[in-house]
Design an enzyme around this catalytic site. Structure first.
Site, PDB file in Angstrom:
ATOM      1  N   ARG A   1       0.857  -1.192   0.000  1.00  0.00           N
ATOM      2  CA  ARG A   1       0.000   0.000   0.000  1.00  0.00           C
ATOM      3  C   ARG A   1       0.891   1.240   0.000  1.00  0.00           C
ATOM      4  O   ARG A   1       1.718   1.407   0.895  1.00  0.00           O
ATOM      5  CB  ARG A   1      -0.911   0.043   1.235  1.00  0.00           C
ATOM      6  CG  ARG A   1      -1.869  -1.128   1.345  1.00  0.00           C
ATOM      7  CD  ARG A   1      -2.988  -0.995   0.345  1.00  0.00           C
ATOM      8  NE  ARG A   1      -4.005  -1.998   0.560  1.00  0.00           N
ATOM      9  CZ  ARG A   1      -4.422  -2.841  -0.362  1.00  0.00           C
ATOM     10  NH1 ARG A   1      -3.920  -2.801  -1.570  1.00  0.00           N
ATOM     11  NH2 ARG A   1      -5.369  -3.707  -0.095  1.00  0.00           N
TER      12      ARG A   1
ATOM     13  N   ARG B   1      -4.126  25.463  -9.786  1.00  0.00           N
ATOM     14  CA  ARG B   1      -3.599  24.280  -9.114  1.00  0.00           C
ATOM     15  C   ARG B   1      -2.745  23.498 -10.100  1.00  0.00           C
ATOM     16  O   ARG B   1      -3.247  22.909 -11.053  1.00  0.00           O
ATOM     17  CB  ARG B   1      -4.737  23.399  -8.579  1.00  0.00           C
ATOM     18  CG  ARG B   1      -5.519  24.042  -7.454  1.00  0.00           C
ATOM     19  CD  ARG B   1      -4.661  24.261  -6.254  1.00  0.00           C
ATOM     20  NE  ARG B   1      -5.460  24.582  -5.077  1.00  0.00           N
ATOM     21  CZ  ARG B   1      -4.963  24.677  -3.875  1.00  0.00           C
ATOM     22  NH1 ARG B   1      -3.671  24.506  -3.669  1.00  0.00           N
ATOM     23  NH2 ARG B   1      -5.746  24.977  -2.856  1.00  0.00           N
TER      24      ARG B   1
ATOM     25  N   ALA C   1      -8.890  27.569   2.355  1.00  0.00           N
ATOM     26  CA  ALA C   1      -8.428  26.356   3.034  1.00  0.00           C
ATOM     27  C   ALA C   1      -6.926  26.441   3.252  1.00  0.00           C
ATOM     28  O   ALA C   1      -6.249  27.284   2.660  1.00  0.00           O
ATOM     29  CB  ALA C   1      -8.768  25.125   2.195  1.00  0.00           C
TER      30      ALA C   1
ATOM     31  N   GLU D   1      -6.351  30.956   8.207  1.00  0.00           N
ATOM     32  CA  GLU D   1      -6.446  30.784   6.753  1.00  0.00           C
ATOM     33  C   GLU D   1      -7.522  31.681   6.140  1.00  0.00           C
ATOM     34  O   GLU D   1      -7.335  32.221   5.054  1.00  0.00           O
ATOM     35  CB  GLU D   1      -6.702  29.319   6.394  1.00  0.00           C
ATOM     36  CG  GLU D   1      -5.505  28.426   6.588  1.00  0.00           C
ATOM     37  CD  GLU D   1      -4.355  28.698   5.627  1.00  0.00           C
ATOM     38  OE1 GLU D   1      -4.564  29.337   4.572  1.00  0.00           O
ATOM     39  OE2 GLU D   1      -3.227  28.272   5.930  1.00  0.00           O
TER      40      GLU D   1
ATOM     41  N   GLU E   1      -6.219  34.288   3.300  1.00  0.00           N
ATOM     42  CA  GLU E   1      -6.626  34.112   1.907  1.00  0.00           C
ATOM     43  C   GLU E   1      -7.667  35.117   1.440  1.00  0.00           C
ATOM     44  O   GLU E   1      -7.696  35.466   0.266  1.00  0.00           O
ATOM     45  CB  GLU E   1      -7.131  32.684   1.664  1.00  0.00           C
ATOM     46  CG  GLU E   1      -6.022  31.663   1.727  1.00  0.00           C
ATOM     47  CD  GLU E   1      -6.440  30.294   1.220  1.00  0.00           C
ATOM     48  OE1 GLU E   1      -7.601  30.109   0.806  1.00  0.00           O
ATOM     49  OE2 GLU E   1      -5.591  29.397   1.249  1.00  0.00           O
TER      50      GLU E   1
ATOM     51  N   GLY F   1      -8.199   6.460  -0.245  1.00  0.00           N
ATOM     52  CA  GLY F   1      -7.623   5.356  -1.014  1.00  0.00           C
ATOM     53  C   GLY F   1      -6.105   5.394  -1.037  1.00  0.00           C
ATOM     54  O   GLY F   1      -5.459   4.369  -1.260  1.00  0.00           O
TER      55      GLY F   1
ATOM     56  N   GLU G   1      -4.964  12.251   4.804  1.00  0.00           N
ATOM     57  CA  GLU G   1      -5.342  13.638   5.062  1.00  0.00           C
ATOM     58  C   GLU G   1      -6.759  13.724   5.632  1.00  0.00           C
ATOM     59  O   GLU G   1      -7.703  13.197   5.067  1.00  0.00           O
ATOM     60  CB  GLU G   1      -5.278  14.477   3.787  1.00  0.00           C
ATOM     61  CG  GLU G   1      -5.669  15.923   4.033  1.00  0.00           C
ATOM     62  CD  GLU G   1      -5.698  16.779   2.777  1.00  0.00           C
ATOM     63  OE1 GLU G   1      -5.705  18.007   2.927  1.00  0.00           O
ATOM     64  OE2 GLU G   1      -5.728  16.222   1.671  1.00  0.00           O
TER      65      GLU G   1
ATOM     66  N   GLU H   1       1.270  32.291  -3.128  1.00  0.00           N
ATOM     67  CA  GLU H   1      -0.166  32.047  -3.252  1.00  0.00           C
ATOM     68  C   GLU H   1      -0.829  33.208  -3.998  1.00  0.00           C
ATOM     69  O   GLU H   1      -0.752  34.352  -3.562  1.00  0.00           O
ATOM     70  CB  GLU H   1      -0.748  31.918  -1.838  1.00  0.00           C
ATOM     71  CG  GLU H   1      -2.101  31.318  -1.750  1.00  0.00           C
ATOM     72  CD  GLU H   1      -2.459  31.013  -0.302  1.00  0.00           C
ATOM     73  OE1 GLU H   1      -3.023  29.930  -0.083  1.00  0.00           O
ATOM     74  OE2 GLU H   1      -2.196  31.829   0.604  1.00  0.00           O
TER      75      GLU H   1
END
Length: 176
Positions: free
Chosen positions: A36, A63, A75, A91, A95, A114, A118, A139
């Site tokens: 895994r 992104r 986020a 945050e 932001e 999977g 997180e 950013e």
């Protein structure tokens, strides 16, 4: 049948600034063995900031991982040992420039179980006060106000693709 996998060994492959990667050898319920690949992540927060006019404060940002500009809720990543609520407050301010008089936990979920551990903490922010954003030096974001009804339509139309944002907006239906 027992659905758990027993970890027999674990090997660190990579330690990075944001994530770590390890490979675990596990025993499956049928006594077979499998590898895994697991991404270790310190966790993150997302904020659903809703104005008194039922607008969601959203951001758009590029992104690199998906080579797209995405509509998102504000986020950010948790620092080691950081309280998720404090991270959400930080945050939101960084932001968007907004601060909230009321902030409450809406939900906790795994973003991609999977392959990653997180954990995302989703907060509702209300009674907002506008201010000046102070994004990280790498950013680049644009800030928008989007009516909840319009944000729901954007999900239906495939304009919003980010999972934390979809979860937050769908939960906002219960708030109006």
């Amino acid at each position: 049948m027992i659905l758990e996998e027993k970890t027999l060994s674990s090997e660190k492959i990579y330690n990075g600034k944001i994530i770590n990667l390890r490979i675990d050898t596990v025993e499956l319920p049928d006594h077979k063995y499998q590898k895994r690949e697991i991404v270790e992540h310190p966790g993150a927060v997302a904020i659903l900031p809703i104005t008194d006019n039922n607008e969601i404060i959203m951001i758009k940002q590029y992104r690199k991982t998906v080579e797209e500009v995405l509509w998102e809720l504000p986020a950010g990543k948790l620092e080691v040992g950081e309280d998720p609520k404090k991270c959400a407050i930080r945050e939101l301010k960084e932001e968007t420039g907004y601060s909230a008089q009321k902030i409450e936990l809406l939900n906790i979920f795994y973003t991609s179980p999977g392959f990653s551990d997180e954990k995302m903490y989703l907060y509702l922010a209300k009674e907002l006060n506008e201010g000046n954003p102070t994004p990280d030096e790498d950013e680049y974001v644009e800030i928008y106000k989007v009516k909840i009804e319009e944000a729901l339509k954007m999900i239906e139309d495939g304009k919003i693709k980010d999972s934390k944002t979809i979860v937050g907006i769908l939960l906002s239906k219960e708030l109006i």
